[in-house]
Motif scaffolding. Structure first.
Motif, PDB file in Angstrom:
ATOM      1  N   VAL A 103      37.139  39.540  41.406  1.00 36.60           N
ATOM      2  CA  VAL A 103      37.488  38.316  42.129  1.00 36.60           C
ATOM      3  C   VAL A 103      38.923  38.416  42.630  1.00 36.60           C
ATOM      4  O   VAL A 103      39.747  39.144  42.070  1.00 36.60           O
ATOM      5  CB  VAL A 103      37.324  37.067  41.234  1.00 36.60           C
ATOM      6  N   GLY A 104      39.215  37.679  43.682  1.00 31.37           N
ATOM      7  CA  GLY A 104      40.565  37.668  44.229  1.00 31.37           C
ATOM      8  C   GLY A 104      40.571  37.103  45.631  1.00 31.37           C
ATOM      9  O   GLY A 104      39.521  36.773  46.204  1.00 31.37           O
ATOM     10  N   GLU A 105      41.764  36.983  46.188  1.00 32.50           N
ATOM     11  CA  GLU A 105      41.904  36.511  47.555  1.00 32.50           C
ATOM     12  C   GLU A 105      41.295  37.529  48.524  1.00 32.50           C
ATOM     13  O   GLU A 105      41.166  38.714  48.197  1.00 32.50           O
ATOM     14  CB  GLU A 105      43.381  36.305  47.892  1.00 32.50           C
ATOM     15  N   PRO A 106      40.893  37.082  49.718  1.00 36.15           N
ATOM     16  CA  PRO A 106      40.389  38.043  50.714  1.00 36.15           C
ATOM     17  C   PRO A 106      41.435  39.114  51.018  1.00 36.15           C
ATOM     18  O   PRO A 106      42.639  38.845  51.037  1.00 36.15           O
ATOM     19  CB  PRO A 106      40.129  37.157  51.943  1.00 36.15           C
ATOM     20  N   GLY A 107      40.958  40.328  51.253  1.00 38.18           N
ATOM     21  CA  GLY A 107      41.852  41.404  51.672  1.00 38.18           C
ATOM     22  C   GLY A 107      42.613  42.084  50.565  1.00 38.18           C
ATOM     23  O   GLY A 107      43.588  42.783  50.832  1.00 38.18           O
ATOM     24  N   LEU A 226      38.165  34.206  46.084  1.00 39.28           N
ATOM     25  CA  LEU A 226      38.576  32.932  45.522  1.00 39.28           C
ATOM     26  C   LEU A 226      38.467  31.818  46.557  1.00 39.28           C
ATOM     27  O   LEU A 226      38.232  30.661  46.210  1.00 39.28           O
ATOM     28  CB  LEU A 226      40.013  33.035  45.000  1.00 39.28           C
ATOM     29  N   ARG A 227      38.626  32.146  47.827  1.00 41.45           N
ATOM     30  CA  ARG A 227      38.504  31.139  48.880  1.00 41.45           C
ATOM     31  C   ARG A 227      37.070  30.622  49.002  1.00 41.45           C
ATOM     32  O   ARG A 227      36.833  29.549  49.533  1.00 41.45           O
ATOM     33  CB  ARG A 227      38.945  31.728  50.219  1.00 41.45           C
ATOM     34  N   ASP A 228      36.103  31.413  48.532  1.00 43.19           N
ATOM     35  CA  ASP A 228      34.690  31.021  48.634  1.00 43.19           C
ATOM     36  C   ASP A 228      34.140  30.482  47.312  1.00 43.19           C
ATOM     37  O   ASP A 228      32.939  30.335  47.158  1.00 43.19           O
ATOM     38  CB  ASP A 228      33.833  32.227  49.060  1.00 43.19           C
ATOM     39  N   ARG A 229      35.018  30.222  46.364  1.00 45.49           N
ATOM     40  CA  ARG A 229      34.557  29.836  45.033  1.00 45.49           C
ATOM     41  C   ARG A 229      33.639  28.618  45.085  1.00 45.49           C
ATOM     42  O   ARG A 229      32.672  28.507  44.341  1.00 45.49           O
ATOM     43  CB  ARG A 229      35.761  29.548  44.135  1.00 45.49           C
ATOM     44  N   GLY A 230      33.930  27.675  45.978  1.00 42.93           N
ATOM     45  CA  GLY A 230      33.136  26.456  46.026  1.00 42.93           C
ATOM     46  C   GLY A 230      31.942  26.525  46.955  1.00 42.93           C
ATOM     47  O   GLY A 230      31.228  25.538  47.107  1.00 42.93           O
ATOM     48  N   VAL A 231      31.710  27.658  47.610  1.00 39.52           N
ATOM     49  CA  VAL A 231      30.595  27.762  48.553  1.00 39.52           C
ATOM     50  C   VAL A 231      29.268  27.667  47.808  1.00 39.52           C
ATOM     51  O   VAL A 231      28.435  26.807  48.073  1.00 39.52           O
ATOM     52  CB  VAL A 231      30.678  29.068  49.357  1.00 39.52           C
ATOM     53  N   ASN A 243      31.685  40.580  33.260  1.00 42.13           N
ATOM     54  CA  ASN A 243      33.100  40.625  32.906  1.00 42.13           C
ATOM     55  C   ASN A 243      33.889  40.404  34.189  1.00 42.13           C
ATOM     56  O   ASN A 243      33.655  41.091  35.189  1.00 42.13           O
ATOM     57  CB  ASN A 243      33.481  41.978  32.295  1.00 42.13           C
ATOM     58  N   PHE A 244      34.806  39.452  34.176  1.00 47.07           N
ATOM     59  CA  PHE A 244      35.598  39.123  35.359  1.00 47.07           C
ATOM     60  C   PHE A 244      36.888  39.932  35.363  1.00 47.07           C
ATOM     61  O   PHE A 244      37.574  40.027  34.343  1.00 47.07           O
ATOM     62  CB  PHE A 244      35.948  37.627  35.371  1.00 47.07           C
ATOM     63  N   GLU A 245      37.235  40.481  36.523  1.00 46.74           N
ATOM     64  CA  GLU A 245      38.518  41.135  36.716  1.00 46.74           C
ATOM     65  C   GLU A 245      39.128  40.611  38.014  1.00 46.74           C
ATOM     66  O   GLU A 245      38.486  40.635  39.066  1.00 46.74           O
ATOM     67  CB  GLU A 245      38.385  42.660  36.797  1.00 46.74           C
ATOM     68  N   THR A 246      40.362  40.141  37.931  1.00 48.78           N
ATOM     69  CA  THR A 246      41.046  39.614  39.103  1.00 48.78           C
ATOM     70  C   THR A 246      41.836  40.719  39.784  1.00 48.78           C
ATOM     71  O   THR A 246      42.630  41.414  39.139  1.00 48.78           O
ATOM     72  CB  THR A 246      41.998  38.468  38.712  1.00 48.78           C
ATOM     73  N   VAL A 247      41.599  40.881  41.066  1.00 46.80           N
ATOM     74  CA  VAL A 247      42.325  41.869  41.872  1.00 46.80           C
ATOM     75  C   VAL A 247      43.339  41.101  42.711  1.00 46.80           C
ATOM     76  O   VAL A 247      42.973  40.340  43.611  1.00 46.80           O
ATOM     77  CB  VAL A 247      41.370  42.673  42.776  1.00 46.80           C
TER      78      VAL A 247
END
Length: 389
Positions: A103-107, A226-231, A243-247
């Motif tokens: 997971v993370g911001e686009p790009g 993360l921008r699409d979390r609520g889609v 398992n979640f990993e934040t990039v």
């Protein structure tokens, strides 16, 4: 493959990781003969080295592992610019046959990391489903060849496996891009797959093909912005199976500049062009992206953040455009003069009104740097009118 119009050989615009880095993968397979999880082509340690690089130091092949076609020493280039510990945790997750969600911001190179991981683990990164609002459950499970289905009825030959089912059969890594853009009922198809490690095919009931069981080595990597979390929010049941990993964004300016230069150089090489953008111009470009992304300049001045994510991927796209302009319109204009227009195009992507925020950045950080005597920033300040045309 040839071009039907010119009969000239054609190449790929972008090679999958397993082809682009085939030499490194073959070298690392011979280099590290340590324990490997079932179905893996490389050891976990070699997978991390492949992705994070060897730190500029040549890796030496043991004498007993040397063979024709392989160099005795090789420097493994860094492909993912980020925390090595993140890569190690991703590799451990896959070795344990857990689902991995990046997971993370686009790009922020989530897709690139998932591609590199799958190429190193199983030798292919092409078992991928692109998540969209139109993605169906069949694309995650299986479909049918309707000509064979109508002619002969349900049969193993008529079944069209999804990339996930193919990965289960072959003990490979499957990828689901933008999982939160899939509808919740489609996402839920993954719950049983990750729990039972099998896919039932009711149409083949009574045959040995009625259930496809995952063989050792099967794993699943998904990505989510993360921008699409609520889609299409993931259910708690599905979240528990990953398992979640934040990039995150690249923390170091020099590392981001090097990555942008490398990616832009590679993109221009495909058109037989060289990246002829001055390093100082590239530093100005990446610095502006970082300031606008963080909402604060490197000096600590507040910056009004635009709605658009000022990602490294966007910086690469602008750098490529600057490089193409330098190649195809040499001497027409100073490449630096093109920077304001390209930045304005990026900033306006989500909200056209955000052009005012870029203008505020010019009147703040750019002006202050110009007043401090920085030559390129003074030139940028003089280009302010390009933002108001």
């Amino acid at each position: 493959m040839t071009d039907t119009l010119t009969d000239r050989p054609r190449g790929r615009q972008v090679d999958p990781a397993e082809f682009a880095y085939a030499d490194e993968l073959a070298f690392l397979a011979a280099y590290d003969e340590g324990p490997r999880p079932p179905g893996w082509q490389l050891t976990p340690r070699a997978v991390v080295t492949f992705i994070a690089g060897s730190g500029g130091t040549a890796v030496e092949l043991p004498t007993k592992a040397r063979r024709k076609g392989l160099p005795s020493r090789l420097v493994i280039g860094q492909k993912f610019v980020g925390d090595r510990a993140v890569v190690e945790r991703c590799v451990v997750t896959l070795a344990g046959e857990r689902g991995l969600l990046l997971v993370g911001e686009p790009g922020t190179a989530k897709s690139m990391l998932s591609e590199l991981l799958s190429a190193a683990v199983c030798g292919t990164s092409r078992l991928v489903v692109q998540g969209t609002a139109g993605t169906t459950e069949d694309q995650l499970r299986y479909g049918w060849n309707y000509a064979l289905l109508l002619a002969h009825g349900p049969s193993p030959e008529a079944l069209v496996p999804s990339p996930i089912l193919a990965a289960m059969r072959n003990g490979a890594v499957a990828r689901v891009e933008e999982i939160t853009r899939c509808l919740p009922e489609v996402q839920d198809a993954l719950v049983s797959i990750l729990s039972d490690r099998s896919i039932a095919v009711p149409e083949l009931s009574g045959t040995t093909d009625a259930t496809v069981h995952a063989v050792p080595g099967f794993a699943l990597i998904a990505t989510a912005n993360l921008r699409d979390r609520g889609v299409s929010e993931m259910s708690a049941a599905l979240k528990r199976r990953f398992n979640f990993e934040t990039v995150g964004p690249i923390p170091d300016l020099a590392a981001e500049i090097a990555l942008v230069r490398r990616q832009a150089t590679s993109a221009l090489a495909r058109s037989s062009s060289t990246f002829a953008v001055d390093d100082a111009v590239l530093e100005v470009l990446v610095t502006a992206f970082r300031d606008l992304r963080a909402g604060r300049s490197v000096e600590g001045w507040d910056v009004d953040r635009p709605s658009t994510v000022m990602s490294t991927a966007e910086a690469v796209a602008v750098a490529v455009s600057l490089g193409l302009a330098a190649t195809y319109f040499p001497g027409d204009r100073d490449v630096l003069s093109l920077v304001p227009g390209h930045l304005l195009g990026v900033v306006r992507k989500d909200d056209p009104a955000d052009g005012a925020k870029l203008l505020g950045y010019w009147d703040g950080a750019v002006r202050r740097r110009a007043e401090d005597g920085a030559r390129l920033w003074r030139q940028l300040w003089e280009l302010r009118d390009a933002l108001t045309d």
